[in-house]
Design a protein around this motif. Structure first.
Motif, PDB file in Angstrom:
ATOM      1  N   MET A  82       0.830  -1.272   0.088  1.00 46.70           N
ATOM      2  CA  MET A  82       0.074   0.060  -0.052  1.00 46.70           C
ATOM      3  C   MET A  82       0.826   1.287   0.019  1.00 46.70           C
ATOM      4  SD  MET A  82      -2.780   1.620  -0.334  1.00 46.70           S
ATOM      5  CE  MET A  82      -4.024   0.330  -0.085  1.00 46.70           C
ATOM      6  N   THR A  83       1.952   1.117   0.604  1.00 48.73           N
ATOM      7  CA  THR A  83       2.522   2.430   0.753  1.00 48.73           C
ATOM      8  C   THR A  83       3.344   2.891  -0.513  1.00 48.73           C
ATOM      9  OG1 THR A  83       4.649   1.091   1.831  1.00 48.73           O
ATOM     10  CG2 THR A  83       2.955   2.313   3.394  1.00 48.73           C
ATOM     11  N   MET A  84       3.600   1.646  -1.203  1.00 48.71           N
ATOM     12  CA  MET A  84       4.293   1.839  -2.634  1.00 48.71           C
ATOM     13  C   MET A  84       3.270   2.455  -3.446  1.00 48.71           C
ATOM     14  SD  MET A  84       6.077  -0.925  -5.164  1.00 48.71           S
ATOM     15  CE  MET A  84       4.501  -1.954  -5.229  1.00 48.71           C
ATOM     16  N   LEU A  85       1.943   2.008  -3.337  1.00 52.31           N
ATOM     17  CA  LEU A  85       1.156   3.048  -4.132  1.00 52.31           C
ATOM     18  C   LEU A  85       0.932   4.372  -3.584  1.00 52.31           C
ATOM     19  CD1 LEU A  85      -1.826   0.304  -4.346  1.00 52.31           C
ATOM     20  CD2 LEU A  85      -0.114   0.684  -6.244  1.00 52.31           C
ATOM     21  N   VAL A  86       0.952   4.637  -2.375  1.00 50.64           N
ATOM     22  CA  VAL A  86       0.798   5.879  -1.760  1.00 50.64           C
ATOM     23  C   VAL A  86       2.164   6.800  -2.344  1.00 50.64           C
ATOM     24  CG1 VAL A  86       0.961   7.420   0.033  1.00 50.64           C
ATOM     25  CG2 VAL A  86      -0.496   5.405   0.249  1.00 50.64           C
ATOM     26  N   LYS A  87       3.246   6.293  -2.249  1.00 51.60           N
ATOM     27  CA  LYS A  87       4.592   6.939  -2.875  1.00 51.60           C
ATOM     28  C   LYS A  87       4.611   7.147  -4.171  1.00 51.60           C
ATOM     29  CE  LYS A  87       8.024   5.209  -0.718  1.00 51.60           C
ATOM     30  NZ  LYS A  87       9.102   4.389  -0.077  1.00 51.60           N
ATOM     31  N   HIS A  88       3.862   6.256  -4.994  1.00 51.40           N
ATOM     32  CA  HIS A  88       4.068   6.571  -6.280  1.00 51.40           C
ATOM     33  C   HIS A  88       2.700   7.204  -6.779  1.00 51.40           C
ATOM     34  CE1 HIS A  88       7.641   4.093  -5.954  1.00 51.40           C
ATOM     35  NE2 HIS A  88       8.185   4.969  -6.805  1.00 51.40           N
ATOM     36  N   ALA A  89       1.816   7.573  -6.230  1.00 49.70           N
ATOM     37  CA  ALA A  89       0.531   8.019  -6.443  1.00 49.70           C
ATOM     38  C   ALA A  89       0.661   9.106  -7.709  1.00 49.70           C
ATOM     39  CB  ALA A  89      -0.361   8.564  -5.457  1.00 49.70           C
ATOM     40  N   TRP A  90       1.353   9.837  -7.686  1.00 50.30           N
ATOM     41  CA  TRP A  90       1.901  11.003  -8.705  1.00 50.30           C
ATOM     42  C   TRP A  90       2.007  10.103 -10.142  1.00 50.30           C
ATOM     43  CZ3 TRP A  90       6.555  10.592 -11.423  1.00 50.30           C
ATOM     44  CH2 TRP A  90       7.667   9.907 -10.875  1.00 50.30           C
ATOM     45  N   PHE A  91       2.561   9.037 -10.019  1.00 51.03           N
ATOM     46  CA  PHE A  91       3.062   8.426 -11.306  1.00 51.03           C
ATOM     47  C   PHE A  91       1.654   7.836 -12.072  1.00 51.03           C
ATOM     48  CE2 PHE A  91       4.613   4.820 -13.879  1.00 51.03           C
ATOM     49  CZ  PHE A  91       5.421   5.505 -14.600  1.00 51.03           C
ATOM     50  N   PHE A  92       0.887   7.387 -11.402  1.00 52.00           N
ATOM     51  CA  PHE A  92      -0.358   7.265 -11.911  1.00 52.00           C
ATOM     52  C   PHE A  92      -1.109   8.115 -12.592  1.00 52.00           C
ATOM     53  CE2 PHE A  92      -0.018   3.525  -8.816  1.00 52.00           C
ATOM     54  CZ  PHE A  92      -0.218   2.513  -9.461  1.00 52.00           C
ATOM     55  N   LEU A 142       9.342   1.163 -13.068  1.00 53.33           N
ATOM     56  CA  LEU A 142      10.014  -0.318 -12.698  1.00 53.33           C
ATOM     57  C   LEU A 142       9.370  -0.702 -11.538  1.00 53.33           C
ATOM     58  CD1 LEU A 142      13.664   0.555 -13.603  1.00 53.33           C
ATOM     59  CD2 LEU A 142      12.250  -1.042 -14.830  1.00 53.33           C
ATOM     60  N   THR A 143       9.279   0.280 -10.483  1.00 48.61           N
ATOM     61  CA  THR A 143       8.802  -0.295  -9.065  1.00 48.61           C
ATOM     62  C   THR A 143       7.383  -0.553  -9.311  1.00 48.61           C
ATOM     63  OG1 THR A 143      10.066   1.538  -8.150  1.00 48.61           O
ATOM     64  CG2 THR A 143       8.053   0.629  -6.907  1.00 48.61           C
ATOM     65  N   MET A 144       6.531   0.171 -10.160  1.00 50.54           N
ATOM     66  CA  MET A 144       4.973  -0.221 -10.080  1.00 50.54           C
ATOM     67  C   MET A 144       4.800  -1.232 -11.374  1.00 50.54           C
ATOM     68  SD  MET A 144       4.204   1.679  -7.763  1.00 50.54           S
ATOM     69  CE  MET A 144       2.431   1.125  -7.873  1.00 50.54           C
ATOM     70  N   ASN A 145       5.616  -1.685 -12.142  1.00 55.42           N
ATOM     71  CA  ASN A 145       5.867  -2.665 -13.181  1.00 55.42           C
ATOM     72  C   ASN A 145       4.880  -2.092 -14.046  1.00 55.42           C
ATOM     73  OD1 ASN A 145       5.936  -5.156 -14.224  1.00 55.42           O
ATOM     74  ND2 ASN A 145       4.429  -6.005 -13.536  1.00 55.42           N
ATOM     75  N   LEU A 178      13.194   1.497 -23.523  1.00 51.99           N
ATOM     76  CA  LEU A 178      13.395   0.366 -22.377  1.00 51.99           C
ATOM     77  C   LEU A 178      13.364  -0.739 -23.232  1.00 51.99           C
ATOM     78  CD1 LEU A 178      11.200   1.748 -19.324  1.00 51.99           C
ATOM     79  CD2 LEU A 178      13.837   2.318 -19.860  1.00 51.99           C
ATOM     80  N   PRO A 179      14.488  -1.593 -23.149  1.00 53.94           N
ATOM     81  CA  PRO A 179      14.441  -2.885 -23.792  1.00 53.94           C
ATOM     82  C   PRO A 179      13.300  -3.633 -23.486  1.00 53.94           C
ATOM     83  CG  PRO A 179      16.509  -2.163 -23.450  1.00 53.94           C
ATOM     84  CD  PRO A 179      15.720  -1.258 -22.762  1.00 53.94           C
ATOM     85  N   ASN A 180      13.054  -3.737 -22.020  1.00 58.03           N
ATOM     86  CA  ASN A 180      12.094  -4.863 -21.274  1.00 58.03           C
ATOM     87  C   ASN A 180      10.906  -4.482 -22.291  1.00 58.03           C
ATOM     88  OD1 ASN A 180      13.007  -6.572 -19.494  1.00 58.03           O
ATOM     89  ND2 ASN A 180      13.779  -4.702 -18.390  1.00 58.03           N
ATOM     90  N   ALA A 181      10.483  -3.170 -22.499  1.00 54.70           N
ATOM     91  CA  ALA A 181       9.168  -2.983 -23.055  1.00 54.70           C
ATOM     92  C   ALA A 181       8.922  -3.189 -24.353  1.00 54.70           C
ATOM     93  CB  ALA A 181       8.944  -1.352 -22.731  1.00 54.70           C
ATOM     94  N   ILE A 182       9.975  -3.062 -25.151  1.00 55.84           N
ATOM     95  CA  ILE A 182       9.862  -3.333 -26.578  1.00 55.84           C
ATOM     96  C   ILE A 182       9.868  -4.782 -26.716  1.00 55.84           C
ATOM     97  CG2 ILE A 182      10.513  -0.973 -27.351  1.00 55.84           C
ATOM     98  CD1 ILE A 182      13.148  -1.977 -28.356  1.00 55.84           C
TER      99      ILE A 182
END
Length: 342
Positions: A82-92, A142-145, A178-182
């Protein structure tokens, strides 16, 4: 909550949590729906990373009855989820509202002083006006996959932005990928190829810059994707090459048009013998393979002069030109190359 250690227990106590009498290992706090988000923000800020990873939480509307509570708590999750979601809410928010924009860092021909290209640097600004740089965006993805979603949005937004500039002289732009993405979602590139044509851009203006170089060969689909890039008429660059990279292996396998030497290798290269040996070696191999060499992170005049003297083709860095919201198309006079770093 089930705190993992005494430090976390004390933080929870200070935030108003109390013991559950019949299950003393668990703490609880009654909150309204309006208080829940602010509570998680406080937990994110005050509980250590280790405490967040090892403590477990559950949100329930059930009474503090031992039987029902313990059954529900079997599905408790690490607090860090949950705290990871809170920390990266800006990214969403950035993804949902497409709040990306780009700065353009000029790339210079070290011998003529001409601006020959720009690197497109992703940035974001949330609704509160807070700015986020490229590394923060990549770390959050990367953190949020969510690397696929971020990478796809970044490329699409970038191409749309490039179409706004005067294309009469067909400037060249380096775009990070990002190579992973393509590798896992090559269909996104097909969309980009068509987007480039629809916007009136030309494939030869675009150089796809692959990051995470050390991980490139872990993707069996990547060589096929690179063939797609080449078949479309786009350029290919490998980012962050340094002393720990087997340049001959990556260059023969991937056949890039440009290799970018890592700023950690370039910084101070005029002063350290070991760096000079490594840079010269990389340049020599690249020249034999007819690959253009670009030095990143050029700041000091001495480093610029050293790279130019040993045959590095291109350079970028604060000592040459700062990133800006608008690409530039100017000639850097010889005197500017000898001026004090920016």
């Amino acid at each position: 909550m089930q705190p993992s250690d005494r430090e976390t227990y004390l933080v929870l106590y200070q935030l108003g949590f109390q013991k559950i009498a019949i299950v003393p290992q668990l703490l609880y706090r009654t909150v309204s729906e309006f208080e829940l988000s602010s509570l998680f923000v406080a937990l994110c800020q005050q509980v250590s990373s280790r405490g967040q990873a090892l403590s477990r939480y559950a949100v329930t509307r059930s009474p503090l009855d031992a039987e029902h509570l313990l059954i529900e708590f079997l599905n408790a999750q690490p607090l860090s989820q949950m705290t990871m979601l809170v920390k990266h809410a800006w990214f969403f928010q950035v993804l949902a509202h497409q709040q990306l924009f780009f700065n353009y860092q000029p790339i210079f021909d070290l011998h003529s002083g001409e601006v020959v290209a720009h690197e497109c640097l992703a940035r974001a600004e949330d609704e509160q006006g807070q700015l986020f740089n490229g590394q923060q965006l990549i770390d959050a993805a990367l953190t949020m996959n969510l690397t696929r979603e971020f990478d796809t949005l970044a490329r699409s937004t970038c191409f749309s932005a490039l179409a706004q500039w005067n294309q009469s002289d067909r400037p060249t732009f380096f775009i990070n990928v990002l190579p992973n993405a393509i590798a896992h979602h090559p269909e996104s590139l097909e969309y980009n190829f068509q987007q480039v044509l629809d916007l009136g851009l030309h494939p030869e203006q675009i150089v796809f810059e692959l990051t995470e170089v050390e991980a490139l060969t872990h993707h069996p689909n990547l060589l096929k994707v690179i063939e797609q890039i080449r078949a479309g008429g786009f350029g290919l660059a490998l980012d962050d090459l340094g002393s720990n990279v087997a340049i001959d292996h990556y260059c023969t396998e991937l056949r890039p048009d440009v290799i970018k030497l890592d700023r950690r290798l370039i910084h101070g290269c005029s002063r350290y013998d070991m760096k000079q040996v490594m840079v010269k070696s990389l340049v020599q191999v690249a020249q034999e393979l007819e690959i253009t060499v670009l030095a990143e992170g050029l700041e000091a005049l001495e480093d610029i002069e050293f790279c130019r003297s040993i045959g590095v083709d291109l350079g970028q860095g604060f000592g040459l030109g700062m990133p800006d919201r608008t690409p530039i198309g100017a000639i850097l006079e010889e005197s500017a190359l000898c001026a004090s770093p920016v």
